[in-house]
Each structure stands twice: as structure tokens, then as C-alpha cells.
Design a protein around this motif. Structure first.
Motif, short mmCIF file in Angstrom:
data_model
loop_
_atom_site.label_atom_id
_atom_site.label_comp_id
_atom_site.label_asym_id
_atom_site.label_seq_id
_atom_site.Cartn_x
_atom_site.Cartn_y
_atom_site.Cartn_z
N VAL A 207 0.86 -1.18 0.00
CA VAL A 207 0.00 0.00 0.00
C VAL A 207 0.89 1.24 0.00
CG1 VAL A 207 -1.80 1.28 1.23
CG2 VAL A 207 -1.81 -1.23 1.25
N VAL A 208 0.55 2.21 -0.85
CA VAL A 208 1.26 3.49 -0.88
C VAL A 208 0.28 4.57 -0.47
CG1 VAL A 208 2.52 5.15 -2.29
CG2 VAL A 208 2.80 2.71 -2.71
N CYS A 209 0.64 5.35 0.53
CA CYS A 209 -0.23 6.41 1.04
C CYS A 209 0.41 7.77 0.78
CB CYS A 209 -0.47 6.22 2.54
SG CYS A 209 -1.35 7.60 3.32
N THR A 210 -0.30 8.63 0.04
CA THR A 210 0.22 9.97 -0.24
C THR A 210 -0.78 11.04 0.18
OG1 THR A 210 -0.69 10.01 -2.50
CG2 THR A 210 1.52 9.08 -2.20
N VAL A 211 -1.74 10.68 1.04
CA VAL A 211 -2.75 11.65 1.46
C VAL A 211 -2.15 12.66 2.43
CG1 VAL A 211 -4.64 10.01 1.16
CG2 VAL A 211 -3.53 10.19 3.37
N ASP A 212 -2.78 13.83 2.50
CA ASP A 212 -2.39 14.85 3.47
C ASP A 212 -3.19 14.67 4.75
OD1 ASP A 212 -0.78 15.99 1.51
OD2 ASP A 212 -2.40 17.26 0.77
N GLY A 213 -2.66 15.19 5.82
CA GLY A 213 -3.38 15.15 7.09
C GLY A 213 -2.94 14.01 7.98
N VAL A 214 -2.86 14.31 9.25
CA VAL A 214 -2.38 13.33 10.22
C VAL A 214 -3.39 12.21 10.40
CG1 VAL A 214 -1.72 12.98 12.62
CG2 VAL A 214 -1.01 15.07 11.41
N GLU A 215 -4.67 12.55 10.51
CA GLU A 215 -5.68 11.55 10.85
C GLU A 215 -5.81 10.46 9.79
OE1 GLU A 215 -10.36 11.32 12.32
OE2 GLU A 215 -9.48 13.24 11.71
N PRO A 216 -5.96 10.78 8.49
CA PRO A 216 -6.08 9.69 7.52
C PRO A 216 -4.84 8.81 7.44
CG PRO A 216 -5.90 11.81 6.41
CD PRO A 216 -6.11 12.10 7.85
N ARG A 217 -3.67 9.40 7.64
CA ARG A 217 -2.45 8.60 7.63
C ARG A 217 -2.44 7.61 8.79
NH1 ARG A 217 2.34 10.70 5.22
NH2 ARG A 217 3.45 10.67 7.22
N ARG A 218 -2.92 8.03 9.95
CA ARG A 218 -2.99 7.13 11.11
C ARG A 218 -3.98 5.99 10.84
NH1 ARG A 218 0.60 10.30 12.87
NH2 ARG A 218 0.85 10.93 15.04
N VAL A 219 -5.13 6.32 10.24
CA VAL A 219 -6.13 5.29 9.94
C VAL A 219 -5.56 4.25 8.98
CG1 VAL A 219 -8.35 4.88 8.79
CG2 VAL A 219 -8.12 6.78 10.40
N ILE A 220 -4.90 4.72 7.93
CA ILE A 220 -4.34 3.80 6.94
C ILE A 220 -3.24 2.95 7.56
CG2 ILE A 220 -3.04 3.72 4.77
CD1 ILE A 220 -4.62 6.41 4.11
N SER A 221 -2.41 3.55 8.42
CA SER A 221 -1.38 2.79 9.10
C SER A 221 -1.99 1.68 9.96
CB SER A 221 -0.54 3.73 9.97
OG SER A 221 0.34 2.99 10.80
N TYR A 222 -3.06 2.03 10.67
CA TYR A 222 -3.72 1.03 11.52
C TYR A 222 -4.27 -0.13 10.68
CZ TYR A 222 -7.20 -1.04 14.63
OH TYR A 222 -7.95 -1.93 15.37
N LEU A 223 -4.95 0.21 9.58
CA LEU A 223 -5.56 -0.82 8.74
C LEU A 223 -4.49 -1.73 8.13
CD1 LEU A 223 -8.30 1.28 6.89
CD2 LEU A 223 -8.64 -0.35 8.76
N CYS A 224 -3.38 -1.15 7.68
CA CYS A 224 -2.32 -1.96 7.08
C CYS A 224 -1.63 -2.83 8.12
CB CYS A 224 -1.29 -1.05 6.39
SG CYS A 224 -1.91 -0.29 4.87
N LYS A 225 -1.47 -2.29 9.31
CA LYS A 225 -0.85 -3.07 10.39
C LYS A 225 -1.71 -4.28 10.72
CE LYS A 225 2.27 -3.60 13.69
NZ LYS A 225 3.71 -3.81 13.42
N ARG A 226 -3.02 -4.07 10.81
CA ARG A 226 -3.93 -5.16 11.12
C ARG A 226 -4.02 -6.18 9.99
NH1 ARG A 226 -4.39 -6.17 16.28
NH2 ARG A 226 -5.13 -4.41 17.51
N ALA A 227 -3.89 -5.68 8.74
CA ALA A 227 -3.99 -6.58 7.59
C ALA A 227 -2.68 -7.27 7.27
CB ALA A 227 -4.47 -5.79 6.37
N GLY A 228 -1.58 -6.84 7.91
CA GLY A 228 -0.29 -7.45 7.63
C GLY A 228 0.25 -7.09 6.26
N ARG A 229 0.02 -5.84 5.83
CA ARG A 229 0.48 -5.40 4.53
C ARG A 229 1.53 -4.30 4.69
NH1 ARG A 229 -1.54 -9.34 3.42
NH2 ARG A 229 -3.07 -9.85 1.79
N PRO A 230 2.61 -4.35 3.90
CA PRO A 230 3.60 -3.27 3.96
C PRO A 230 2.99 -1.96 3.48
CG PRO A 230 4.07 -4.75 2.13
CD PRO A 230 2.97 -5.38 2.91
N LEU A 231 3.40 -0.88 4.12
CA LEU A 231 2.87 0.45 3.82
C LEU A 231 4.01 1.41 3.57
CD1 LEU A 231 0.65 2.69 3.79
CD2 LEU A 231 0.88 2.78 6.29
#
Length: 367
Positions: A207-231
Motif C-alpha cells: 500500500v502506498v499512502c500519499t494523502v495529506d493530514g495526520v488523521e487519515p495517515r494514522r487510519v491507513i497505518s492502523y488498517l495496514c498493520k492489522r492486515a499485515g500489509r507493507p505500507l
């Protein structure tokens, strides 16, 4: 050729190897054959009369002029009474553009990979183009926004795409250049539609995340961590002075995004991420542009390279090992900042390792 007839007609001629040699020499010397000499090689050549026509000659077994260098089978000729002028002729085949990179680049392996890109802005647009150029077979792009005029100075798409959803504009842009990439766009919000992100993350190799803002980056990090996917997260900080790449691999000992920021703070280093919520500016006199578009594209390309290197390293390509997981790129460096943003020279890249997960982190704690 830079000109053609408004009602073009052309002919094909099968010729001997001698004409292939003549064409090679004439092109290098910028010379032409007389029509009579051309007709001696090609007896069936028709008389152009007062006009001209394009002829393509084909040599079934062209000679080798140097070790490993064979003359082309096809040559284009502009034929008139004044002479026959040879030109190099490109032959289109049904082989894809990227396939030509094999065997020097693992095209077939990357063709089977799927990357999820969250954020189709300036950095995301460049990352999408770079991922396609590397040969990633399937690209899913997530972004709920439309392209607006103030985006154009920084975005990879042109003003012709203003008003379209960014994911649709990017899909069309990539389709024109890299038709071999299967692109799908999803107009969903990373926070409001987090439940819709889960199946996309599960299908992705990275997964590649290029969104702005702290909150969406945290959400995506959490989802990838739970899914076991590199971010791979990419952004610019400090009004575009520094670019940052964070690679969070799905290992128990590697912390999520919040753990990385927490570790910087605990070690007395600098965390510039909160400035992401200020955005880049919209190009007005009240809120000027602070991030240079080409610098944003650079960070998008680096994010794509990081993602592809992560995939290939997992597949056993030892030439794709990165120096470390996290990197800070000095774009317009500023004196006096703390580590890891203390680079004083433009384009210096500081690599540093990922921090471990904290025992009390809800994202990193085993389910």
C-alpha cells in the motif's frame, strides 16, 4: 518523416540485402538514390510521375554489419522523380511497451503484483505514473476529490482534466502512456469509508499512502498493520522544505506510524508531521503555494521506487535492498532544525531505521 500526402498511398517491396546496405549508408550520409538506381534494385517500383509516394522495403535476411548488429528488415523511402530518400522505419508490433524491458527488469514478476495507492494528488499522481512505468500489473487508486484549477501547477494531469474526479483523470492519463497497467479508481474517503478500504488492502501486495493530514495517515497505518500489509507513506513537510518516505513493514518488531512518531519525540528528535494538516496552499495571495510541484513529483517517484523495491526484495531480488526503512530528502533545507530534518544541503537523503512498536500501542498489539 515530417510530411505526408493528404490522400496517402504506399507500397511494399521485397528486396535483397544489397538495398538494405545501401539504405544504411545513404541514411548516414544524408544522401538519396536516383529513381533509376532505386528501380534497378526494385524493378517493380512504380513511376511516381509528377508526384511522390512512400515505399517500404523489406529484406528477409539483412546482413550483419558488426558483431551482434544486424541491419533492420524494414526501410521507408520517399520516392519521386528526383530520387528515393531512405529513412529509418519503426515497426510496431503487438508486444507491449514494458515487455521490451525484459530480461533486464523483472516485468513478468511485477505484472502479477497489485498496488493500492491512497491519495491521487500531486505526490499520488506521480507515484501512480511511476508504478505503472515500473511494470506493476494492477493499480487501485483511492481518492474522493475532483481536480481543481489550483491543483494544476502541482499535479501530473493537465488543465483538460479539471472538474473530473482525480482517480478518473489519473486512470485516463496512465492508460494513454502505460496501457499494460490495469487501473481502477475508487472515489472513497480514507476515514469515512475505512470499511471499504479493508478489502482493497487485503488484495494489495503493498500500500502506498500519499494523502495529506495526520488523521487519515494514522487510519491507513492502523488498517495496514492489522492486515499485515507493507505500507509506504510519502509526504512533504515544513512548507515543502523536506520530503519524507516511511516504509512500515508488517513485522511484529516494527511499529505503526504512531509508534514511529512517538519514538522521534522520545529521543528528542523532531516530528514535523502535524504541519501536514496545513496543506500546501491553494495559490492565493492569502495562502501561497509552498510546495514546488516538481519536488512533489520527485517524492511520488521515490515512493513508487520504495514500494517496488519492497515487492522485489520479497521476491528474492537482492539488488533491491534499501539502505533503511525511513528517509528524509532535503528539498529546500532550512538551518537549525533537529534530526532527522537537519540536512543542510539540497538533495541529501538521510536514512534511518524504523522504530519498534510500543507495548501499549492499540494498533500494534496482537488482536
Amino acid at each position: 518523416m515530417t510530411s505526408a500526402d493528404t490522400h496517402p498511398s504506399g507500397v511494399w517491396y521485397r528486396t535483397t540485402a544489397e538495398l538494405a546496405v545501401q539504405a544504411y549508408l545513404l541514411i548516414r550520409q544524408q544522401q538519396a538514390l536516383t529513381f533509376e538506381a532505386f528501380k534497378a534494385y526494385v524493378p517493380e517500383a512504380r513511376d511516381p510521375g509528377a508526384g511522390r509516394y512512400i515505399a517500404i522495403t523489406f529484406t528477409e535476411a539483412p546482413p550483419e554489419i558488426a558483431p551482434g548488429r544486424v541491419l533492420p528488415q524494414f526501410t521507408a523511402w520517399m520516392v519521386s522523380r528526383d530520387g528515393a530518400q531512405p529513412e529509418n522505419c519503426d515497426v510496431e508490433t503487438d508486444r507491449g511497451q514494458l515487455s521490451a524491458l525484459a530480461p533486464h527488469w523483472p516485468i513478468q514478476e511485477l505484472k502479477g503484483q497489485r498496488v493500492l495507492l491512497i491519495g491521487a494528488g500531486s505526490i499520488g499522481g506521480a507515484a501512480a505514473t511511476a508504478l505503472s512505468g515500473y511494470g506493476v500489473g494492477t493499480l487501485d487508486i483511492v481518492d474522493p476529490d475532483r481536480l481543481r484549477y489550483h491543483n494544476i501547477p502541482r499535479h501530473i494531469c493537465s488543465s483538460n482534466a479539471v472538474g473530473r474526479y482525480k482517480v478518473d483523470a489519473l486512470a485516463k492519463h496512465i492508460g494513454l502512456k502505460w496501457a499494460e497497467t490495469d487501473v481502477s479508481g475508487f472515489r472513497i474517503d480514507a476515514i469515512a469509508d475505512a470499511d471499504l478500504l479493508r478489502p482493497l488492502i487485503d488484495m494489495a501486495s503493498v500500500v502506498v499512502c500519499t494523502v495529506d493530514g495526520v488523521e487519515p495517515r494514522r487510519v491507513i497505518s492502523y488498517l495496514c498493520k492489522r492486515a499485515g500489509r507493507p505500507l509506504v507513506l510519502a509526504c512533504v513537510l515544513a512548507d515543502g522544505r523536506y520530503g519524507e518516505i516511511l516504509r512500515l513493514r508488517p513485522f511484529p518488531e516494527v511499529g505503526c506510524l504512531e509508534c514511529q512518531r512517538r519514538a522521534l519525540d522520545a529521543s528528542g528528535q523532531m516530528d514535523l508531521e502535524p504541519t501536514l494538516d496545513r496543506g500546501y496552499g491553494e495559490g492565493t495571495r492569502h495562502n501561497p503555494m509552498t510546495a514546488v510541484g516538481t519536488d512533489l513529483h520527485l517524492m511520488g517517484s521515490l515512493a513508487a521506487k520504495t514500494a517496488v523495491a519492497t515487492i522485489l526484495n520479497e521476491l528474492g531480488h537482492m539488488d533491491q535492498i534499501l539502505e533503511d526503512d525511513n528517509a528524509v530528502v532535503a528539498l529546500r533545507p532550512e538551518a537549525g532544525l533537529a534530526e532527522p530534518f537537519d540536512s543542510a544541503r539540497a538533495m541529501s537523503i538521510r536514512w534511518y531505521p524504523s522504530a519498534a512498536s510500543y507495548p501499549d500501542c492499540l494498533a500494534c498489539r496482537p488482536a
